[in-house]
Design a protein around this motif. Structure first.
Motif, PDB file in Angstrom:
ATOM      1  N   TRP A 228     -38.418 -29.941 -44.416  1.00  0.00           N
ATOM      2  CA  TRP A 228     -39.005 -29.492 -43.152  1.00  0.00           C
ATOM      3  C   TRP A 228     -40.136 -30.424 -42.714  1.00  0.00           C
ATOM      4  N   SER A 282     -32.079 -20.646 -28.313  1.00  0.00           N
ATOM      5  CA  SER A 282     -32.254 -20.468 -29.763  1.00  0.00           C
ATOM      6  C   SER A 282     -31.946 -19.043 -30.187  1.00  0.00           C
ATOM      7  N   LYS A 288     -32.039 -24.010 -35.498  1.00  0.00           N
ATOM      8  CA  LYS A 288     -31.634 -25.313 -36.033  1.00  0.00           C
ATOM      9  C   LYS A 288     -30.677 -26.033 -35.086  1.00  0.00           C
ATOM     10  N   SER A 336     -40.116 -25.325 -35.048  1.00  0.00           N
ATOM     11  CA  SER A 336     -40.392 -25.587 -36.461  1.00  0.00           C
ATOM     12  C   SER A 336     -41.079 -24.414 -37.161  1.00  0.00           C
ATOM     13  N   LEU A 339     -38.259 -22.176 -38.170  1.00  0.00           N
ATOM     14  CA  LEU A 339     -37.512 -22.736 -39.302  1.00  0.00           C
ATOM     15  C   LEU A 339     -38.291 -22.577 -40.599  1.00  0.00           C
ATOM     16  N   SER A 343     -36.989 -20.374 -43.831  1.00  0.00           N
ATOM     17  CA  SER A 343     -36.715 -20.999 -45.121  1.00  0.00           C
ATOM     18  C   SER A 343     -37.747 -20.671 -46.193  1.00  0.00           C
ATOM     19  N   ILE A 399     -32.850 -32.376 -40.185  1.00  0.00           N
ATOM     20  CA  ILE A 399     -32.581 -31.117 -39.489  1.00  0.00           C
ATOM     21  C   ILE A 399     -31.240 -30.551 -39.952  1.00  0.00           C
ATOM     22  N   SER A 400     -30.231 -31.415 -40.038  1.00  0.00           N
ATOM     23  CA  SER A 400     -28.908 -30.963 -40.476  1.00  0.00           C
ATOM     24  C   SER A 400     -28.948 -30.451 -41.911  1.00  0.00           C
ATOM     25  N   GLN A 403     -30.350 -26.924 -42.580  1.00  0.00           N
ATOM     26  CA  GLN A 403     -29.471 -25.795 -42.306  1.00  0.00           C
ATOM     27  C   GLN A 403     -28.889 -25.204 -43.590  1.00  0.00           C
TER      28      GLN A 403
END
Length: 413
Positions: A228, A282, A288, A336, A339, A343, A399-400, A403
């Motif tokens: 991140w 989103s 993401k 962010s 995210l 996570s 970023i990928s 996920q």
């Protein structure tokens, strides 16, 4: 955290709107106009592009260093002294900068102001909003906060440019200090407070779940947290480099300072629309997926900027840049935190958000100075801007990969 309760009330949204006003004014009069001061500072002190850009670098670095301290404090105490003190420090820094006798003094005093901005804006505002607004609506709350910041980019660059041209950059900095002192400081004294820890869920609704997450030391050992941070650093490196260099780049291609400031306003308008549009997307597609799309579009927008100097394509290029890059400029700041919460959880959210912004910000704070060095060395902005586009393309990978990260408590369900 002070409380595990997320009261989603009229008072909570009033706090969010008040914080949006603070971000509008403080970011609008400081970060969003740093580039406006670059040409007059170069002229006043007869310094190079690199030295003039160092002013922005020190400001950004100081602002970034203040963020984890502010986040840590807000996880443990009332936000009022932290945020109000930060706004007051910004005022003092700009008043002192207006009296600077050389470029070194100016740089140091704006560094002081940067500490104040870091202690009163992004990380503290996001952390405080997360205390007042339920998790399911935090994307909207963060969008409102960043819409306020985007509105500042619309309202302030042109007036600050005119004040600088008519009365000088020193008077402009004194005016900035006065605006923050008479608006943001009183607002923060009023709204910078936590919800009552004795609040309970409304009658008939289930009790709030305890906060999930990790201790700070445990989180720092997790690869997904560093993924991140890498994502955030690459995007911020590119965005700040372009944003700070925009006015001198446009002036070098033949634009007047007034037209360059007007383009700043157009970018701010696009950012405002982008906060709403991508925030809504989103909710449907996920943070993401939207960040992937927005980052790719941002790289395309920078490539459009490279064509600004073209005689036939110049106007179309600047319009496309303002629309595409402008609408995605703040997307990482908006998504962010979501995210991070997905996570890593809500536990120690302010501290982890601040640490992440510190690490990514320390690296990205050198972006303006590095870009200035490249311009001095190559005598063109083309290579520097192409590198900024490449950084956004590189950010697509973390970023990928992000996920695939899933919090431990979700995996255990």
């Amino acid at each position: 955290m002070k409380t595990t309760i997320q009261p989603d009330s009229h008072s909570g949204w009033g706090i969010v709107i008040g914080l949006a006003v603070v971000l509008c004014i403080i970011f609008g009069t400081t970060l969003n106009v740093l580039s406006v001061f670059t040409p007059p500072i170069q002229q006043a002190f007869q310094c190079s592009n690199e030295l003039a850009a160092r002013v922005a670098t020190v400001f950004l670095l100081a602002m970034t260093l203040a963020m984890p301290a502010a986040g840590w404090l807000l996880d443990r105490m009332s936000p009022r002294p932290v945020m109000t003190g930060g706004a007051a420090l910004t005022v003092l820094g700009y008043l002192a900068a207006a009296q600077a006798g050389d470029i070194a003094q100016l740089t140091a005093m704006l560094g002081v102001a940067g500490v104040g901005v870091g202690a009163s804006t992004y990380v503290p505002a996001i952390t405080l909003a997360s205390q007042w607004i339920a998790p399911s609506r935090q994307a909207l709350a963060f969008g409102v906060l960043l819409a306020g910041a985007a509105l500042g980019a619309i309202l302030f660059p042109l007036p600050i440019t005119y004040i600088t041209q008519w009365l000088g950059w020193r008077y402009a900095m004194q005016a900035i200090a006065a605006v923050i002192a008479f608006t943001c400081v009183p607002i923060l004294v009023w709204i910078a407070r936590l919800p009552d820890s004795r609040l309970t869920a409304p009658h008939g609704e289930p009790a709030p779940m305890p906060l999930h997450g990790h201790e700070i030391g445990e989180a720092l050992r997790m690869p997904r947290y560093w993924l991140w941070i890498v994502m955030l650093m690459l995007i911020t490196l590119s965005s700040l480099g372009v944003y700070i260099a925009l006015v001198p780049y446009l002036v070098s291609t033949g634009y007047s300072a007034e037209r360059a400031a007007a383009i700043y306003m157009a970018i701010g308008a696009a950012t405002l629309v982008g906060n709403v549009l991508f925030g809504a997307l989103s909710n449907r597609w996920g943070a993401k997926a939207v960040l992937l799309m927005g980052t790719a579009l941002g790289a395309l927008g920078i490539l459009c900027l490279l064509a600004v100097g073209h005689q036939a394509l110049g106007m179309m290029a600047i319009a496309l840049f303002s629309l595409i890059w402008g609408s995605t400029f703040n997307l990482a700041n908006q998504l962010s935190p979501l995210l991070l919460a997905e996570s890593m959880g809500q536990r120690n959210f302010g501290s982890l958000l601040g640490i992440g912004n510190l690490i990514s910000g320390v690296g990205s704070a050198f972006s303006p100075e590095a870009l200035g060095y490249l311009v001095d060395a190559t005598h063109t902005y083309t290579i520097a801007l192409a590198i900024c586009a490449a950084l956004l393309v590189a950010a697509l990978l973390p970023i990928s990969l992000l996920q695939r990260a899933a919090p431990d408590w979700e995996a255990a369900r």
